[in-house]
Each structure stands twice: as C-alpha cells, then as structure tokens.
Scaffold this active site. Structure first.
Site, PDB file in Angstrom:
ATOM      1  N   CYS A 299       0.842  -1.192   0.000  1.00 41.09           N
ATOM      2  CA  CYS A 299       0.000   0.000   0.000  1.00 41.09           C
ATOM      3  C   CYS A 299       0.880   1.246   0.000  1.00 41.09           C
ATOM      4  O   CYS A 299       1.832   1.333   0.771  1.00 41.09           O
ATOM      5  CB  CYS A 299      -0.911   0.007   1.224  1.00 41.09           C
ATOM      6  SG  CYS A 299      -1.998   1.446   1.337  1.00 41.09           S
ATOM      7  N   GLY A 355      -2.784  -9.795   4.733  1.00 41.51           N
ATOM      8  CA  GLY A 355      -2.514 -10.356   3.419  1.00 41.51           C
ATOM      9  C   GLY A 355      -1.090 -10.878   3.358  1.00 41.51           C
ATOM     10  O   GLY A 355      -0.836 -11.969   2.878  1.00 41.51           O
ATOM     11  N   SER A 356      -0.149 -10.099   3.908  1.00 44.25           N
ATOM     12  CA  SER A 356       1.264 -10.435   3.767  1.00 44.25           C
ATOM     13  C   SER A 356       1.647 -11.734   4.457  1.00 44.25           C
ATOM     14  O   SER A 356       2.499 -12.478   3.965  1.00 44.25           O
ATOM     15  CB  SER A 356       2.128  -9.289   4.296  1.00 44.25           C
ATOM     16  OG  SER A 356       1.831  -8.999   5.642  1.00 44.25           O
ATOM     17  N   TYR A 379       2.086 -10.875  -5.112  1.00 42.57           N
ATOM     18  CA  TYR A 379       1.250 -10.294  -4.055  1.00 42.57           C
ATOM     19  C   TYR A 379       0.997  -8.849  -4.441  1.00 42.57           C
ATOM     20  O   TYR A 379       1.928  -8.069  -4.615  1.00 42.57           O
ATOM     21  CB  TYR A 379       1.985 -10.384  -2.715  1.00 42.57           C
ATOM     22  CG  TYR A 379       1.296  -9.731  -1.544  1.00 42.57           C
ATOM     23  CD1 TYR A 379      -0.072  -9.875  -1.331  1.00 42.57           C
ATOM     24  CD2 TYR A 379       2.033  -8.991  -0.612  1.00 42.57           C
ATOM     25  CE1 TYR A 379      -0.696  -9.291  -0.241  1.00 42.57           C
ATOM     26  CE2 TYR A 379       1.425  -8.415   0.487  1.00 42.57           C
ATOM     27  CZ  TYR A 379       0.058  -8.568   0.668  1.00 42.57           C
ATOM     28  OH  TYR A 379      -0.560  -7.990   1.755  1.00 42.57           O
ATOM     29  N   GLY A 381      -1.378  -5.143  -3.978  1.00 43.42           N
ATOM     30  CA  GLY A 381      -2.297  -4.354  -3.182  1.00 43.42           C
ATOM     31  C   GLY A 381      -3.632  -4.191  -3.879  1.00 43.42           C
ATOM     32  O   GLY A 381      -3.696  -4.142  -5.108  1.00 43.42           O
TER      33      GLY A 381
END
Length: 473
Positions: A299, A355-356, A379, A381
């Site tokens: 982000c 999420g990470s 991955y 955002g």
C-alpha cells in the site's frame, strides 16, 4: 502534534505466567459482534490472497478467510459456495437428479460435480440412490437411471433433525456411507461419513450452526446491497465493507442501507484509523471495525496522499471508542513478525487481518514463479494498478489492453513461496500463545487487561533482533 507509534516502537513487559505451557493459552475471540473464531487470524480479501482454497484452510484451523470482490458477483458467490460445501454436519441441498435421465447423463453429472453418488428425486420425494457401483459394469448407458439405481425401499434413511451422534451410530451399524434425511418421504438433507471424518480431522474449525465452515466476503460501495444479497444467499457468514478510506459520508450511508436490508447479518467496516471514525461507523450500524491506513507493504497511501496513522496508535485510538460499544476491532496490516500479532491484540484488537502473512502460500491464488533459483508468488495491493486492471478484465470478460485511468495507492510485488498456509498459521498461533503467557494471562481478554508496553529506542529494536534469524535481514 500527536506522536504515533508502530509495532517496532514498543515491547510487552513480561509478567508472571500462570501457564505451565503456552499451549494452554486460549485463543478464542470474536471477529464481529456475533461471529466467533477459535484463533484471531483472518486472511485479507485480496485477489492474490483469498479465494475458496485459502478460506477453507483458514476456517479449518479456526480462523476466517474473506473472499475478495475483484470479480463478478457470480464468481464471488461460487467461491463462497465452494467453502460452504466443503464440509458440514448436514448437506442441506444434496445433489439430486430426476428419474427421467439416463445412466450416461447421470455419470456425466457425477464426473462434473466430483461426486460418487446421486440421490434420485421425483418432485421432492426420494425414490432411490445411484452410485458408482451401479454403473461399474453397465454397458448400456442409455438405460433409464431407475433401472439400475438402489430403490427407496432398500435405503437406510433417518428423520430430518436427527442428532449427530445418532446419525453416526446408524452409519456405523449399517456400514453405509450416506444417510438421506427425510421429512415423511420428502428429501431434506444428507449426512455422509466423509463429512463426519472431516469434522474429526479439524476439531478446532470455525463452523456455523449447520457445521459448515465459516467464510467472509467483501463488498465495495458501488454494488453493496446487490452483491451482499447474493453473497448472503450463498451462505456468507459476515460481509466486509472494504474501502481504503471508510470514514466517509458514502460509506456511512452504505452501512445504514446494509443494516436496513440485512439486520441479522454482521457487517465489518473499514478501513479507518481514528476514534472519530470508530464512533461514526458504529453508530451507523457496523458490527466490527477494520483498522489500518497505509500500513501494508503493498500500500502506498501514505506516500501518495500523505495521510495515515502509525498502526499501533491507530488500533489504540479505535479501540478506545469501540470497547464502550462492545464492537470488535480487527488490526489490518502493519505486522511484519509474529510478535506484532501479539502486540496488536494486546493493544485491544480482537483479530488481525492480513494479506502479507498468508500471501505466497500454496492456498493463495496464483502460480509459483521461479527466479534466480528461488520460488515466489505474486502479491498485489487492492488499490494497485495490477489489481484494478485484473478487475476490469474479470468484470468485462475480455483482455484489456488500454492503460486504465486509475489513481494508484498500491503496488504489486513478489513474495517468497512459503508452502502450506497451515504451517504459517501454526507459527502465528504459537507466537500469540507465548505472548499471552508472557503477559501473565490465560486468554486474550486477560492479556489485554494485563498488557504493559515499554517504548524502545532504535537501538532497543536492534537488540531485539536475533543475529541469525530472518528478523536481522
């Protein structure tokens, strides 16, 4: 000017522990007012994090998965259904076929649906069951299914509403694998030995009142009611109104509309970072609050807009209001290490939303990428260009070649391939249980009551790192 704290700015002061082993620590908690979890871990509604495989894995371990909204309503609904169908005490709408189809047609249905039997129903009345044994040596696939099926008078059935233990006894006594449930002669459900074995395999799983795995699903502000209705009808246990800046008039309006349409369904709303936002969203009807603006590694909100609150301070501020309304708080992002989970929950959050932690696992969507001898997964955002581009392709059903006119507050990166998410979950839970013990508590509530933070310097954080561990990289 107010001082903001991150997880790296503090440590928890150790207290005398009542536990003989950290495994005694109780990690049960609430995600929203009425949705309870056995572990406080929720996988984020990101396109490269949570679809049905991740949601099933999270729920089996006692947590929750939030199905992302970066697709059509129909596609998201199907992801929810896959989770709800994965295991249950009772299959409420078992797969059935009419008595007019042929053996060949029935076999095609079984192959497509991945099942080994079909219930044969005339109207609502059960008249037989067709299994793989019935066509094993059948050469004429044009035969009517009723010619080879096991008839109703040969079936072992039970009344709908039977206790689970009684059902187990019937299955065992008659050495059968499927037990149709009837209301008179009307088919109402099905219990299978396969599903019962799953119940025993994952005793800590997060389940609804029917024994199905719990699952969350995210919506935005554009089609909130339409998408929510479809997801709720599919069995979603909780809806997450997911907006980068949820403290807005439009978001508050959507929360009110949601509670008017679905008063019995819990709504988690976020993201926010202040006490004022917490009060406004709760008074609009939110049943849970998601905290975190710009704290994720994918982000760029703080860089692009200059707005945000360091995550530990944001959690403290939101909790200071939410606790008076008895509304649970979920800490979303900003956590790099297992110990950050403990710090977030000790601060007052009931769950963490990440999420990470879960990206890069087998259960996360996407392919494994090999680069320079190492394995990775993508991955991205939710507000990244890649995510918006893929969403446009999914919704329009075609390849989009033009450059999208979107304001980007996220990025896409490669993360290390981590293997099974179950091992990641185990590590996070062990860290949390250790944290509960170090805080001199038995459970999460006790840890929050006992928690005492000490602010540390940059040198203090360097001292905290193990020289041979990943923390020092």
């Amino acid at each position: 000017m107010k001082l903001g704290l991150t997880f790296n700015d503090v440590l928890l002061v150790p207290k005398k522990s009542p536990l003989r082993s950290r495994t005694e620590a109780d990690t049960r908690t609430k995600f929203t007012r009425n949705v309870f979890l056995n572990i406080p871990l929720v996988s984020s509604n990101m396109a490269t994090v949570t679809e049905h495989k991740m949601a099933i894995a999270m729920a089996r371990e006692g947590g929750l998965g939030a199905i992302h909204q970066f697709n059509t309503i129909e596609e998201q609904v199907e992801e929810v259904k896959k989770v709800k169908r994965s295991t249950s005490y009772v299959i409420e709408n078992p797969l059935s076929v009419p008595p007019t189809i042929t053996v060949g047609e029935a076999v095609k249905i079984m192959i497509t649906e991945g099942v080994t039997s079909l219930l044969v129903v005339d109207g609502e009345e059960l008249i037989g069951i067709f299994t793989s044994r019935d066509y094993l040596f059948e050469e004429n696939l044009d035969k009517n299914i009723t010619e080879v099926m096991t008839g109703r008078d040969m079936l072992i059935c039970a009344p709908y509403g039977i206790e689970l233990q009684q059902a187990k006894e019937i299955l065992h006594r008659h050495r059968i694998e499927k037990l149709p449930l009837l209301d008179g002669r009307k088919l109402r459900g099905l219990i299978t030995t396969k599903d019962l074995r799953k119940l025993e395999q994952w005793p800590n799983a997060s389940r609804d009142e029917k024994g199905r795995l719990r699952v969350g699903a995210a919506v935005g502000v554009k089609d909130t009611i339409e998408r929510s209705k479809a997801l709720i009808d599919a069995g979603a246990d909780v809806i997450i109104l997911d907006i980068a800046h949820c403290h807005s008039e439009l978001a508050i309006q959507r929360i009110r509309e949601f509670k008017q349409h679905f008063p019995q369904v819990d709504l988690m709303a976020g993201n926010i970072a202040t006490a004022a936002a917490a009060r406004d969203l709760i008074e609009a009807g939110a049943d849970g609050l998601k905290v975190g603006i710009g704290a994720s590694p994918v982000c760029t909100t703080r860089i692009m807009s200059g707005a945000g609150v360091p995550q530990l301070t944001a959690i403290m501020d939101v909790v200071s209001v939410a606790k008076w309304y008895d509304v649970p708080v979920s800490a979303d992002a900003g956590m790099q290490y297992p110990g950050d989970v403990t710090k977030a929950i000790a601060t007052g959050a009931s769950t963490i939303y990440s999420g990470s932690f879960f990206a890069g696992t087998d259960e996360a969507p996407g392919y494994i990428i090999t680069k320079d001898g190492k394995r990775y997964k993508r991955y991205m955002g939710s507000a990244s260009y890649d995510s918006n581009h893929e969403r446009k392709e999914n919704l329009e059903g075609k390849k989009v070649k033009e450059k999208l006119d979107v304001y980007v507050e996220g990025v896409a990166i490669l993360v290390d391939y981590k293997g099974s998410v179950r091992e990641v979950i185990k590590g996070l839970v062990k860290g949390l249980q250790s944290g509960i013990s170090y805080c001199g508590a038995w459970d999460i509530k006790g840890m929050q009551e006992n928690a005492e933070f000490i602010q540390i310097t940059a040198n203090g954080w360097e001292e905290s790192k193990s020289r041979g561990s990943k923390l020092s990289e």
